[in-house]
Scaffold this active site. Sequence first.
Site, short mmCIF file in Angstrom:
data_model
loop_
_atom_site.label_atom_id
_atom_site.label_comp_id
_atom_site.label_asym_id
_atom_site.label_seq_id
_atom_site.Cartn_x
_atom_site.Cartn_y
_atom_site.Cartn_z
N LYS A 148 7.50 47.79 -1.50
CA LYS A 148 7.42 46.33 -1.60
C LYS A 148 8.79 45.72 -1.83
O LYS A 148 9.07 44.64 -1.37
CB LYS A 148 6.48 45.92 -2.74
CG LYS A 148 5.12 45.55 -2.20
CD LYS A 148 4.40 44.56 -3.06
CE LYS A 148 4.78 43.15 -2.70
NZ LYS A 148 4.11 42.16 -3.50
N ARG A 149 9.60 46.47 -2.52
CA ARG A 149 10.91 45.90 -2.83
C ARG A 149 11.84 45.86 -1.62
O ARG A 149 12.59 44.93 -1.43
CB ARG A 149 11.57 46.66 -3.98
CG ARG A 149 11.91 45.74 -5.12
CD ARG A 149 12.43 46.49 -6.34
NE ARG A 149 11.71 47.72 -6.58
CZ ARG A 149 12.31 48.89 -6.77
NH1 ARG A 149 13.62 48.97 -6.74
NH2 ARG A 149 11.60 49.96 -7.02
#
Length: 502
Positions: A265-266
């Site tokens: 997600k990052r």
Amino acid sequence: MTQIDDRTEDDSQTPRLRFAPSPTGFLHIGAFRTALFSWLYARHSGGKFILRIEDTDLARTVEGAVEDFNAGLAWLGMDVDEGPVIGGPYGPYVQVQRKALYQQYAHQLIESGHAYHCYCTPERLDEMRKEQIANKLPPRYDRHCRYLTPEQRAEIESKGTSWVVRFAMPLEGETVVPDRLHGNMVFKNSDLDDTVILKTNGLAPYHLAHLVDDHLMKITHVIRGEEWISSAPRHVQIYQALGWETPLFYHVPNVLGKDKKKLSKRRNAPSWSDYKKQGYLPEAVFNFLALLGWAYDDKTEIFEREELIRVFTLDKIGISAGIYDADKLLWMNGVYIRKLPLAELVERTIPYMERPEAEGGLPEAVARPLDRAYATRVLELEHERLKTLGEAAEIVSFFFEKEIDYDLSILIQKKMDAEGTRIALERTRDALNALPNWEHEAMEALLRELVITLGIKNGQLFGAIRTAVSGRTATPPLFQMMEVLGREVSMRRIDQAIAKLG
Ligand code: GLU
């Protein structure tokens, strides 16, 4: 040794598949891809799709995560047959509410000699791990408590020492993990750790909890990420110790970024809500996700929902990673946008245009709610070009703004000067003023004639008019755009351009 998995898919009763997320964070889209495989197969086979919340890691539980899973499933149209909200015959579907069951089976494993209390303190385990690393050994529990005598145990427990339950893995031999995608995978038992199956707080970690639940919930097919392959032999051992049959395992490859790195997600993986915000259609995302690691053939890319349900079989899941290609999704979204009937496009796009400017909506100066009839005429012009609903506001804002602003440099076309442009626009104004009906075919005929009269090129005149009425260099077809803008607005903007040119 586990038996070879020669069961066929039809042997199983009604297929029951589950999505079992842990609320330790918000899921990126790759996790929904794996859930989608289960959902599609459940729908394909007339089976059930079950949602189970694996929340036994209390310390890592993130608030709002469960709500986000539910909203994401709903957005993608993945309806749940049994789960925490809807209930079902095998509930509860939240692991913290199933604590007593895990304790019961952990106890049963102790009774049958497959598990034991371990009293080692975190400090001792830490020391041990450090030593193992220093000696270049794989960090693993040294089974100190496995070999305590009943008397030693009684003595330790009389002091009220806390314990966890560990599974006593076989020390020799092999474990076969039957996997429907990878075939039988063989693991040396000497590499297996004595896994903790019950923690001091009485909750079971994933390794016990998920399989107790899969068994009791009569899960037939476990589709999960391949990161679980290394734990699978431990699970198989626990299944055997409990005398249970394993479900059919499908360890599916992870979704990778274009850089071949795991999605995170990052770094590179959006969440479903990011897609929603940007104006991706859930039906496009649905289609896109299904093709991340699954293919019907080597060419078909557009599958509408019902079609996908009809053709989705598990044997077509690939064993090489699905590559997340954002450009492909953008393209696919455009395909789905073009399929929408105009009225539906308008219905779905207006909320994006009406949201606050800071969130990607039209400039604040534009009054809300928008005039639907006008918005329909505007969006009709953009329908073919639109790639996301979210970009509509930016693309069509000049249709709605009172004042437009632009640089003279885009008004004056190549090989033209300010003076020539001014004259051309004045002649345009005069010609359009004389036009009885404000409709695009008449405008076009008239202005094509004017190009000849002025002895310039189409692009020179039309480019100047385009910028004058829109403030842009790229727009929908000029004359249709002017028809939608209307006589008053178009003429006012041409006048303003003339004034700008001095
Ligand atoms: N709770 C596990 C996870 O979120 C589920 C894995 C599985 O599907 O068994 O990764």
